[in-house]
Design a protein around this motif. Structure first.
Motif, PDB file in Angstrom:
ATOM      1  N   UNK A 110       0.854  -1.184   0.000  1.00  0.00           N
ATOM      2  CA  UNK A 110       0.000   0.000   0.000  1.00  0.00           C
ATOM      3  C   UNK A 110       0.893   1.238   0.000  1.00  0.00           C
ATOM      4  N   UNK A 111       0.566   2.201  -0.857  1.00  0.00           N
ATOM      5  CA  UNK A 111       1.292   3.468  -0.907  1.00  0.00           C
ATOM      6  C   UNK A 111       0.270   4.597  -0.850  1.00  0.00           C
ATOM      7  N   UNK A 155      -3.730   1.635  -3.844  1.00  0.00           N
ATOM      8  CA  UNK A 155      -4.482   1.018  -2.741  1.00  0.00           C
ATOM      9  C   UNK A 155      -5.271  -0.215  -3.180  1.00  0.00           C
ATOM     10  N   UNK A 156      -5.076  -0.673  -4.429  1.00  0.00           N
ATOM     11  CA  UNK A 156      -5.736  -1.903  -4.877  1.00  0.00           C
ATOM     12  C   UNK A 156      -4.753  -2.772  -5.653  1.00  0.00           C
ATOM     13  N   UNK A 157      -4.997  -4.069  -5.572  1.00  0.00           N
ATOM     14  CA  UNK A 157      -4.163  -5.033  -6.260  1.00  0.00           C
ATOM     15  C   UNK A 157      -4.817  -5.536  -7.538  1.00  0.00           C
ATOM     16  N   UNK A 158      -4.251  -6.588  -8.077  1.00  0.00           N
ATOM     17  CA  UNK A 158      -4.659  -7.108  -9.386  1.00  0.00           C
ATOM     18  C   UNK A 158      -6.135  -7.490  -9.449  1.00  0.00           C
ATOM     19  N   UNK A 164      -7.610  -0.271   2.035  1.00  0.00           N
ATOM     20  CA  UNK A 164      -6.856  -0.754   0.878  1.00  0.00           C
ATOM     21  C   UNK A 164      -7.082  -2.249   0.737  1.00  0.00           C
ATOM     22  N   UNK A 165      -6.907  -2.748  -0.492  1.00  0.00           N
ATOM     23  CA  UNK A 165      -7.064  -4.172  -0.778  1.00  0.00           C
ATOM     24  C   UNK A 165      -6.092  -4.525  -1.886  1.00  0.00           C
ATOM     25  N   UNK A 166      -4.963  -5.096  -1.494  1.00  0.00           N
ATOM     26  CA  UNK A 166      -3.936  -5.470  -2.456  1.00  0.00           C
ATOM     27  C   UNK A 166      -3.954  -6.970  -2.723  1.00  0.00           C
ATOM     28  N   UNK A 179      -0.366  -8.770  -1.613  1.00  0.00           N
ATOM     29  CA  UNK A 179      -0.488  -7.897  -0.444  1.00  0.00           C
ATOM     30  C   UNK A 179      -1.733  -8.220   0.347  1.00  0.00           C
ATOM     31  N   UNK A 180      -1.944  -7.448   1.373  1.00  0.00           N
ATOM     32  CA  UNK A 180      -3.068  -7.699   2.254  1.00  0.00           C
ATOM     33  C   UNK A 180      -4.195  -6.704   2.086  1.00  0.00           C
TER      34      UNK A 180
END
Length: 128
Positions: free
Chosen positions: A4-5, A10-13, A78-80, A85-86
């Motif tokens: 997360x940055x 703030x989101x992943x694939x 956030x959701x990575x 990520x977490x």
């Protein structure tokens, strides 16, 4: 990118894919409305009905492109997932502020894109 940055990512694939598909679907609905209006006896002013779908399309594709969910930014989340990520909440006030600024920038860009796109559709539609 699995971290997360604040104000950047703030989101992943998995979340990016969902937003990309949502954006494409929204643009598709707008295109269907254009076809329906152009191929029927509906008044050309009905082309303005594309605006909410064009806006949704822009929001979706911009969220994918910038790896940033507007709603998560506003809600300090956030959701990575899908990128290694977490999932979590943002507690740092500076990070929350950066996220909300990024969310507003994406919404503003979507609004400009909507005005240009819808304006062009209505202008071109009046030619037919």
């Amino acid at each position: 990118m699995a971290d997360y940055q604040p104000g950047v990512c703030n989101i992943g694939a998995t979340q990016r894919r969902a937003r990309r598909l949502s954006g494409i679907g929204s643009f598709g609905i707008a295109a269907a409305i254009v076809l329906a209006v152009v191929l029927s006896v509906l008044p050309r002013s009905a082309l303005w009905a594309t605006a909410p779908f064009v806006f949704g399309g822009w929001v979706g594709v911009l969220q994918d492109y910038f790896r940033f969910c507007v709603a998560f930014g506003a809600l300090a989340r956030y959701d990575l997932g899908g990128s290694g990520g977490g999932v979590g909440s943002v507690d740092d006030p500076a990070a929350v502020s950066a996220d909300r600024k990024r969310a507003l920038k994406i919404l503003a860009a979507a609004a400009v894109g909507t005005a240009v796109t819808t304006g062009a559709v209505v202008a071109l539609g009046s030619l037919f």
